[in-house]
Design an enzyme around this catalytic site. Structure first.
Site, short mmCIF file in Angstrom:
data_model
loop_
_atom_site.label_atom_id
_atom_site.label_comp_id
_atom_site.label_asym_id
_atom_site.label_seq_id
_atom_site.Cartn_x
_atom_site.Cartn_y
_atom_site.Cartn_z
N GLY A 258 0.72 -1.15 -0.03
CA GLY A 258 0.13 -0.13 -0.07
C GLY A 258 0.81 1.31 -0.05
O GLY A 258 0.16 2.11 0.27
N GLY A 259 2.01 1.17 -0.37
CA GLY A 259 2.89 2.36 -0.21
C GLY A 259 2.15 3.36 -1.10
O GLY A 259 2.14 4.91 -0.74
N CYS A 379 10.37 -0.61 -10.58
CA CYS A 379 11.69 -0.36 -10.07
C CYS A 379 12.77 -0.99 -10.63
O CYS A 379 13.49 -1.87 -10.17
CB CYS A 379 11.72 -0.49 -8.32
#
Length: 449
Positions: A258-259, A379
């Site tokens: 949930g970042g 990322c």
């Protein structure tokens, strides 16, 4: 020479000497190497088997292990050997900058210290150089991935970026504007040395210690009250570049813990419909408590297991303004934080990630309304996972989607960010040497009809 006592016999001692910590790090590195285990698992098991070791010991041993993994190839090069002992010795010189006599003091063979340095080890430490090492050695990456990284970074920037990937990562926070502002959070964390991040408007950076670790910010009262989340500046910027607006229907399709969901809630001021889900329901477990603490509003849709599980987003098909796809990837952009991951990565892993990216992009495409956008984030520094995955999606979309120009993507970015990122064919790439962040890639696709 008398045999070195096993660390198992030290059950009544509470603090290990620096030399004994080196011996423990060698044990852990041997476990990682022989069984190809994630470093975190090997360190956890070592701690369980050596309960006399306190939290300070475990933290110091972890730092030694992670530093050795960051410099595994270059340490082995200067030492002329790739044993766990050689890699640790080499990393003490390369990563921590210790002089040969200081390393010899840790490898004395006395008490619980590792065996003394051999004559060859003395010589290699004194004379070993990386001047003639190939880039995959000097940059500490697997050789098979080097062509992809060269394509992404360019020849001139290749080695500086690889070296930046082998350094320790900073400790970044995102201030939660649903609760407070950056000035207030910075004042509250003045004792930790918090300063604004270079680019992210709600970011704070906290200095890390000599052991590579930061202060325990997760136990601060402000954290428990939702003032901030621990989040790399690159991840913060990726959420910002998503361009979420109040009033929109937004789906975080690969929400995980949930970042970015929390960041999107703050960016919209809780004034929108935010739906969070993930293909792996286990990854969603932390999101509920994090939403509560941050006072963030989001609808969490957890898929059920099994082959015939229902599509939890079917009712939103063709109705969503913005879909954030934080895609599964190799994680090559996070090797500063997860150095063991680069040595466990195999070409087959990349193929698996590409297939997963294709699937999640196809699902995102069905959700977006005409005029809506898919924001694609990884990322990763590997072009095949970034521009390549979007290229495959667009080729199969029959002209339904088009790439959003990088200039439009960066239109609402903080001042200076546009000059710091690399612009690729379909998006923008952040990197440790260029932006000081993890290696995040961000791009957007707009649905035409």
């Amino acid at each position: 020479m008398a045999p070195i006592p096993s660390l198992h016999t030290r059950a009544r001692r509470r603090i290990l000497t620096p030399a004994a910590r080196c011996a423990a790090a060698i044990e852990v590195l041997a476990e990682i190497g022989s069984r190809r285990r994630p470093a975190a698992d090997a360190l956890k098991d070592w701690g369980l088997a050596h309960r006399f070791a306190g939290s300070g010991d475990r933290a110091a041993i972890a730092s030694l292990v992670y530093d050795a993994l960051r410099r595994r190839a270059s340490a082995a090069w200067i030492m002329g050997a790739d044993s766990p002992r050689a890699i640790l010795i080499g990393s003490l010189r390369l990563q921590q900058g210790l002089a040969v006599p200081s390393i010899a003091g840790l490898f004395s063979g006395e008490g619980f210290a590792p065996d003394p340095l051999t004559e060859v080890e003395w010589e290699r430490l004194s004379e070993g150089r990386l001047d003639t090492a190939p880039p995959e050695i000097a940059g500490d990456v697997p050789d098979w991935i080097l062509p992809a990284l060269r394509e992404a970074l360019g020849e001139e920037a290749l080695l500086p970026e690889l070296r930046a990937l082998a350094r320790r990562a900073p400790l970044d926070l995102r201030v939660n504007t649903l609760v407070t502002d950056r000035d207030a959070a910075r004042a509250a964390l003045a004792h930790a040395g918090a300063e604004p991040t270079p680019h992210a408007p709600q970011g704070l950076r906290v200095p890390i210690g000599a052991d590579g670790r930061g202060p325990p910010l997760h136990v601060e009262p402000e954290f428990l009250e939702g003032w901030y989340e621990i989040q790399d500046e690159g991840s913060q910027l990726a959420a910002l570049l998503a361009g979420a607006k109040a009033g929109e229907t937004i789906v975080d399709l690969c929400a995980g813990g949930g970042g970015k969901t929390l960041a999107l809630a703050a960016l919209t001021g809780n004034r929108g419909r935010l739906v969070a889900t993930d293909g792996d329901p286990r990854r969603l477990a932390p999101i509920h408590e994090r939403l509560r603490r941050a006072k963030a509003q989001a609808e969490v849709r957890t898929p059920r297991g099994g082959r015939g599980r229902a599509d939890v987003l079917e009712d939103l098909d063709g109705k969503v303004d913005r879909v954030l796809v934080d895609a599964p990837c190799t994680g090559s952009g996070t090797w500063r934080r997860n150095p063991d991951a680069k040595w466990r990565l195999r070409p087959g892993s990349l193929a698996t990630r590409l297939a997963e990216q294709d699937a999640v992009l196809a699902r995102a495409g069905r959700l977006v309304r005409p005029g809506g956008r898919i924001v694609y984030v990884t990322c990763s520094l590997i072009p095949e996972e970034n521009d390549g995955s979007l290229g495959r999606f667009l080729a199969g979309a029959g002209g339904t989607f088009a790439s959003v120009p990088a200039a439009d993507l960066l239109a609402g970015a903080p001042a200076g960010l546009a000059d710091a990122v690399r612009v690729t064919a379909r998006g923008v790439q952040m990197s440790p040497a260029l932006t000081g962040t993890d290696g995040f890639y961000v791009a957007a696709l707009e649905r035409r009809a």
